[in-house]
Design a protein around this motif. Sequence first.
Motif, mmCIF file in Angstrom:
data_model
loop_
_atom_site.group_PDB
_atom_site.id
_atom_site.type_symbol
_atom_site.label_atom_id
_atom_site.label_comp_id
_atom_site.label_asym_id
_atom_site.label_seq_id
_atom_site.Cartn_x
_atom_site.Cartn_y
_atom_site.Cartn_z
ATOM 1 N N LEU A 167 2.244 1.777 -3.463
ATOM 2 C CA LEU A 167 1.213 2.219 -4.401
ATOM 3 C C LEU A 167 0.869 3.695 -4.197
ATOM 4 O O LEU A 167 0.661 4.437 -5.172
ATOM 5 C CB LEU A 167 -0.048 1.359 -4.240
ATOM 6 C CG LEU A 167 0.053 -0.083 -4.737
ATOM 7 C CD1 LEU A 167 -1.194 -0.871 -4.344
ATOM 8 C CD2 LEU A 167 0.245 -0.132 -6.258
ATOM 9 N N LEU A 168 0.808 4.129 -2.947
ATOM 10 C CA LEU A 168 0.525 5.539 -2.679
ATOM 11 C C LEU A 168 1.664 6.437 -3.162
ATOM 12 O O LEU A 168 1.444 7.555 -3.640
ATOM 13 C CB LEU A 168 0.268 5.739 -1.183
ATOM 14 C CG LEU A 168 -1.049 5.136 -0.662
ATOM 15 C CD1 LEU A 168 -1.123 5.231 0.858
ATOM 16 C CD2 LEU A 168 -2.250 5.836 -1.303
ATOM 17 N N GLU A 211 -7.478 2.185 -0.172
ATOM 18 C CA GLU A 211 -6.403 3.152 0.043
ATOM 19 C C GLU A 211 -6.089 3.987 -1.196
ATOM 20 O O GLU A 211 -5.706 5.148 -1.089
ATOM 21 C CB GLU A 211 -5.128 2.423 0.498
ATOM 22 C CG GLU A 211 -5.202 1.849 1.894
ATOM 23 C CD GLU A 211 -5.323 2.927 2.959
ATOM 24 O OE1 GLU A 211 -4.686 3.999 2.816
ATOM 25 O OE2 GLU A 211 -6.071 2.711 3.923
ATOM 26 N N THR A 212 -6.231 3.403 -2.375
ATOM 27 C CA THR A 212 -5.773 4.078 -3.600
ATOM 28 C C THR A 212 -6.883 4.464 -4.562
ATOM 29 O O THR A 212 -6.661 5.246 -5.481
ATOM 30 C CB THR A 212 -4.780 3.179 -4.364
ATOM 31 O OG1 THR A 212 -5.485 2.025 -4.853
ATOM 32 C CG2 THR A 212 -3.635 2.737 -3.474
ATOM 33 N N LEU A 261 0.828 -1.207 0.000
ATOM 34 C CA LEU A 261 0.000 0.000 0.000
ATOM 35 C C LEU A 261 0.864 1.259 0.000
ATOM 36 O O LEU A 261 0.567 2.223 -0.723
ATOM 37 C CB LEU A 261 -0.933 -0.009 1.216
ATOM 38 C CG LEU A 261 -2.007 -1.109 1.237
ATOM 39 C CD1 LEU A 261 -2.788 -1.061 2.532
ATOM 40 C CD2 LEU A 261 -2.938 -0.978 0.044
ATOM 41 N N GLU A 288 -5.991 9.986 -13.988
ATOM 42 C CA GLU A 288 -6.369 8.828 -13.169
ATOM 43 C C GLU A 288 -6.948 7.712 -14.022
ATOM 44 O O GLU A 288 -6.775 6.535 -13.722
ATOM 45 C CB GLU A 288 -7.387 9.257 -12.107
ATOM 46 C CG GLU A 288 -6.769 9.919 -10.885
ATOM 47 C CD GLU A 288 -6.128 8.901 -9.939
ATOM 48 O OE1 GLU A 288 -6.624 7.760 -9.850
ATOM 49 O OE2 GLU A 288 -5.114 9.251 -9.306
ATOM 50 N N LYS A 342 1.154 6.757 -6.786
ATOM 51 C CA LYS A 342 0.018 7.645 -7.053
ATOM 52 C C LYS A 342 0.480 9.105 -7.077
ATOM 53 O O LYS A 342 0.065 9.894 -7.930
ATOM 54 C CB LYS A 342 -1.058 7.435 -5.978
ATOM 55 C CG LYS A 342 -2.408 8.082 -6.277
ATOM 56 C CD LYS A 342 -3.411 7.735 -5.180
ATOM 57 C CE LYS A 342 -4.769 8.357 -5.480
ATOM 58 N NZ LYS A 342 -5.498 7.617 -6.537
ATOM 59 N N TRP A 356 -7.959 2.451 -6.670
ATOM 60 C CA TRP A 356 -7.613 1.727 -7.898
ATOM 61 C C TRP A 356 -8.081 0.277 -7.792
ATOM 62 O O TRP A 356 -7.774 -0.422 -6.823
ATOM 63 C CB TRP A 356 -6.112 1.720 -8.138
ATOM 64 C CG TRP A 356 -5.519 3.066 -8.473
ATOM 65 C CD1 TRP A 356 -6.179 4.157 -8.959
ATOM 66 C CD2 TRP A 356 -4.140 3.442 -8.354
ATOM 67 N NE1 TRP A 356 -5.302 5.193 -9.155
ATOM 68 C CE2 TRP A 356 -4.037 4.787 -8.790
ATOM 69 C CE3 TRP A 356 -2.986 2.790 -7.934
ATOM 70 C CZ2 TRP A 356 -2.829 5.475 -8.802
ATOM 71 C CZ3 TRP A 356 -1.785 3.470 -7.952
ATOM 72 C CH2 TRP A 356 -1.708 4.798 -8.390
#
Length: 623
Positions: free
Chosen positions: A87-88, A128-129, A84, A101, A91, A131
């Motif tokens: 991934l953030l 969290e994302t 996570l 996006e 982002k 996605w």
Amino acid sequence: MSLRSPAPSSLYGLVDMGSNGIRFSITDLSPSTARCLPTIYTDREGISLYDAQYSTSSNSSSTSGGSGAGVKGPIPQEVIDDVLRSLLKFKTVCADFGVPETNIRILATEATRSAVNSEDFRRQILKETQWEVDMLPKEAEGRIGAMGVASSFREVEGLVMDLGGGSTQITWMISRADSSSSSIKTSPKGSISFPYGAAAMTRLLADLEKQQPNKNKSGLHLFKSKSPMTSSSSSASSMTPAAPAPSTKEELEETMKAQFRQAYADLHHDMPETLRHKAKHGGLTLYLSGGGFRGWGYLLMSQHRTHPYPIPIINGFSAGKREFQQTKEMGIVAAEESVFRISKRRAAQVPAVAFLVNVLIDALPVISTVRFCQGGVREGFFFDSLPQEVRAQDPLTAATAQFGSEINAEEIGEILWNAMPGENSLGREIPATISKGLVRAVADLMYMGGVVGNKESRAVVALGLPITGVLAGVHGVSHCERAVLALALCTRWGGDLPPPYADLERRLKGLLTNQEVWWAGYLGRVAALVGEVYPAGRIRENMKKRLELKAYWADGLGKKGMGQGVVLEVKCRREEGRDVLTTPAVLNPLVEALEKLGKKKNKVGGEHGFGVPVDVRIARVLP
């Protein structure tokens, strides 16, 4: 000549959540360069989702490079938290680059697909994302892998294998392109899949090693093993009925050989006649993708006969069957040396990959040559999305066109190509590496050396353009093409190199045949002549032609008039005094350099090497 800035709408972010690591990339799919899949950002997290599911305790590290031994369980929460965070971070990177996006995707493969807590893992990512995680089924994973290989070369014809962390797939492929369309054919069965990924094999062999602590550990026996294993499967059907798991490494080796032989027999059933013919006469090329195989390729590079290997790029690297099977030597190198692009995790997996390589060569004797590909999930996913007319483009010229946009590169390219002798009745030809696309690439790049502003560095800059310069990240170019391009561009600027770069030039020549080296020098000298006559690379409208070239093969050349060689006709303006760029004072030194190349003493490879006489004939006939 500045680098083009991509429009945000052409930028695409992709997360490749594989078994051995997680890869992040931003790719520019602007139409003019989409064929070579230019990457403007790339990153990787060494999070092995496969090993994490076999951790022996909840606090085992997923990045330690271990064998992942233990009983399969869910992906631990601390590993999910690491995913996570990464991934953030990506982002934020996508936001900084201006990636919409809607242009961001997460693709997950075997390790996520088969995880006990896959649904919860993906739910946390979405929360969290924002996605969604796209799960690639095995059938799609095989197709995407094959498309990644197709993206890696102008043409593909042979067997294709992808080695992931949890599984490996094999199929056949024929990929060809013409000026308007792209044809990619693979087996109707899809890719036949086996549970023999690099991480899976490492764990399997470690389990068997524990069960046989007193086994003879010399040579190949170091890599033979036993363990519970899943039966291999195809996208069409299961390869074999359930059978008792091998109990020794020897049994595992024989089981794997039988499975790969059966897979080849199944693929051979619907294989096109062209591939069957090659299998009988000379053998098939095996195209390899996936991190485990790429690591093997870097090991082979480190021990190449041309040392140090001059091109630090895995895509386009090739090896013969004998070199490919140096399993004992590569195992020693991985254990004792620090090798470029070989991490601790990858080094720990080398014995498993070596085991697989030995099995492949023994099971598939039709393999003659191996070619390594960078193409993976990212490349395959994007290449699959491109229109056919884009996939049909020559990846080299698609990459270099942007650098020729401010000159008359098409016209310059035609002049250069006309200086290459074509069909003839003498049975002579130029190497296939010297294609029209490569010559056009020379036209696109032959003025870039001049931007450095000083004579001392121009040849050095030109030599590096295809290796560490603007073409270093270009996808779909072979190492031979890079070497020929580097030598030709360097020669175009005089070829005078200081010692460190002279050694690089020598090593680049070591990758080529004597014929390729000679013709690269010829092309570079022709480019120098054209560059002198058109110093800005521009052919202005309403400007009378300064130069026309035409080359052909002829008898009666050489010092004694008994050799076959090349006649290069140089046509220039009649009114000599009105065109100062084609006067004898300008042309004669360049003509002498071309004719000198054809002298017997300048054969590449010595007295019995390669070279042909060159006769340059100037005709002042243009109006």
